[in-house]
Design an enzyme around this catalytic site. Sequence first.
Site, PDB file in Angstrom:
ATOM      1  N   ASN A  45      -0.599 -48.984 -30.997  1.00  0.00           N
ATOM      2  CA  ASN A  45       0.512 -49.741 -29.891  1.00  0.00           C
ATOM      3  C   ASN A  45       0.359 -50.950 -30.711  1.00  0.00           C
ATOM      4  O   ASN A  45       0.144 -51.353 -31.477  1.00  0.00           O
ATOM      5  CB  ASN A  45       0.215 -49.404 -28.938  1.00  0.00           C
ATOM      6  CG  ASN A  45      -1.678 -50.339 -28.648  1.00  0.00           C
ATOM      7  OD1 ASN A  45      -2.564 -49.763 -29.557  1.00  0.00           O
ATOM      8  ND2 ASN A  45      -2.200 -50.577 -27.613  1.00  0.00           N
ATOM      9  N   GLU A  47       2.070 -54.675 -28.917  1.00  0.00           N
ATOM     10  CA  GLU A  47       2.495 -55.628 -27.453  1.00  0.00           C
ATOM     11  C   GLU A  47       3.129 -56.390 -28.225  1.00  0.00           C
ATOM     12  O   GLU A  47       3.579 -56.908 -28.797  1.00  0.00           O
ATOM     13  CB  GLU A  47       0.623 -55.880 -26.981  1.00  0.00           C
ATOM     14  CG  GLU A  47       0.004 -54.131 -26.524  1.00  0.00           C
ATOM     15  CD  GLU A  47      -1.654 -54.732 -25.310  1.00  0.00           C
ATOM     16  OE1 GLU A  47      -1.834 -55.316 -25.859  1.00  0.00           O
ATOM     17  OE2 GLU A  47      -1.229 -53.356 -25.529  1.00  0.00           O
ATOM     18  N   GLU A  58       2.646 -43.416 -29.641  1.00  0.00           N
ATOM     19  CA  GLU A  58       2.949 -42.110 -29.789  1.00  0.00           C
ATOM     20  C   GLU A  58       4.493 -42.204 -30.394  1.00  0.00           C
ATOM     21  O   GLU A  58       4.770 -41.846 -30.992  1.00  0.00           O
ATOM     22  CB  GLU A  58       2.736 -41.685 -28.648  1.00  0.00           C
ATOM     23  CG  GLU A  58       1.479 -41.000 -27.865  1.00  0.00           C
ATOM     24  CD  GLU A  58       1.026 -42.067 -26.875  1.00  0.00           C
ATOM     25  OE1 GLU A  58       0.567 -43.415 -27.645  1.00  0.00           O
ATOM     26  OE2 GLU A  58       0.243 -41.733 -26.158  1.00  0.00           O
ATOM     27  N   CYS A  89       1.498 -41.931 -21.292  1.00  0.00           N
ATOM     28  CA  CYS A  89       1.968 -42.350 -20.803  1.00  0.00           C
ATOM     29  C   CYS A  89       3.410 -40.946 -20.708  1.00  0.00           C
ATOM     30  O   CYS A  89       3.846 -40.725 -21.369  1.00  0.00           O
ATOM     31  CB  CYS A  89       2.599 -43.637 -20.754  1.00  0.00           C
ATOM     32  SG  CYS A  89       3.576 -43.691 -21.830  1.00  0.00           S
ATOM     33  N   CYS A  92       6.017 -41.520 -23.051  1.00  0.00           N
ATOM     34  CA  CYS A  92       6.092 -41.391 -24.382  1.00  0.00           C
ATOM     35  C   CYS A  92       5.996 -39.411 -24.139  1.00  0.00           C
ATOM     36  O   CYS A  92       5.650 -38.736 -24.840  1.00  0.00           O
ATOM     37  CB  CYS A  92       4.293 -41.156 -24.920  1.00  0.00           C
ATOM     38  SG  CYS A  92       4.395 -43.056 -25.747  1.00  0.00           S
TER      39      CYS A  92
HETATM   40  N1  THU Z   1      -0.743 -46.873 -24.827  1.00  0.00           N
HETATM   41  C1  THU Z   1      -0.571 -46.360 -25.806  1.00  0.00           C
HETATM   42  O1  THU Z   1      -0.566 -46.653 -27.148  1.00  0.00           O
HETATM   43  N2  THU Z   1      -0.982 -45.024 -25.821  1.00  0.00           N
HETATM   44  C2  THU Z   1      -1.516 -43.915 -25.126  1.00  0.00           C
HETATM   45  O2  THU Z   1      -1.058 -43.088 -25.059  1.00  0.00           O
HETATM   46  C3  THU Z   1      -2.106 -45.279 -23.471  1.00  0.00           C
HETATM   47  C4  THU Z   1      -1.371 -46.220 -23.336  1.00  0.00           C
HETATM   48  C5  THU Z   1      -1.095 -48.445 -24.722  1.00  0.00           C
HETATM   49  C6  THU Z   1      -0.323 -49.063 -24.241  1.00  0.00           C
HETATM   50  C7  THU Z   1      -0.412 -50.717 -24.487  1.00  0.00           C
HETATM   51  O3  THU Z   1      -0.649 -51.061 -25.363  1.00  0.00           O
HETATM   52  C8  THU Z   1      -2.323 -50.310 -23.567  1.00  0.00           C
HETATM   53  O4  THU Z   1      -2.616 -49.377 -24.762  1.00  0.00           O
HETATM   54  C9  THU Z   1      -2.370 -50.204 -22.677  1.00  0.00           C
HETATM   55  O5  THU Z   1      -1.608 -49.768 -21.351  1.00  0.00           O
END
Ligand code: THU
Length: 134
Positions: A45, A47, A58, A89, A92
């Site tokens: 991820n 941000e 993902e 989520c 995704c």
């Molecule tokens: N996040 C993911 O990268 N994948 C998931 O399956 C669930 C959530 C990330 C998004 C954000 O950067 C952090 O987790 C908190 O939501």
Amino acid sequence: MNATDVENLIILARKVLPNAYAPYSNFPVSAVVVGESGRAYVGVNVENAAYPLARCAEQMAVGAMVAAGERRIREVLVFSTSREPATPCGACRQILAEFGSDETPVVCVNDEGKTLRFTLGELLPAAFRLKPSP
Ligand code: THU
């Protein structure tokens, strides 16, 4: 996905997890997408100070797969350090459905080895698709 496959994907996911850029949520996630060639593509991820611009692990893994010229997902692994393994989520799930089928395995694992296994069809029934599912 057999146990050896999962173990190998976990090794990859663990290796890249420290590269996750999650200073706002402190919730690092890594993902591995395996294309139909058998090649594995990793993502973490990423941000942003503008919070809604965060990109999930993902999505980044799917982007790497597509950039490498592949269009079909064979399997997906999502790795997190949360007590309950993180599941993809909603956004995704839709992005995975573009390149995967209802039968595509999605395995969610945490660092203690807790494992949740789904198919993409279970995670996103009646997915919206404009092309036949791969
Ligand atoms: N996040 C993911 O990268 N994948 C998931 O399956 C669930 C959530 C990330 C998004 C954000 O950067 C952090 O987790 C908190 O939501």
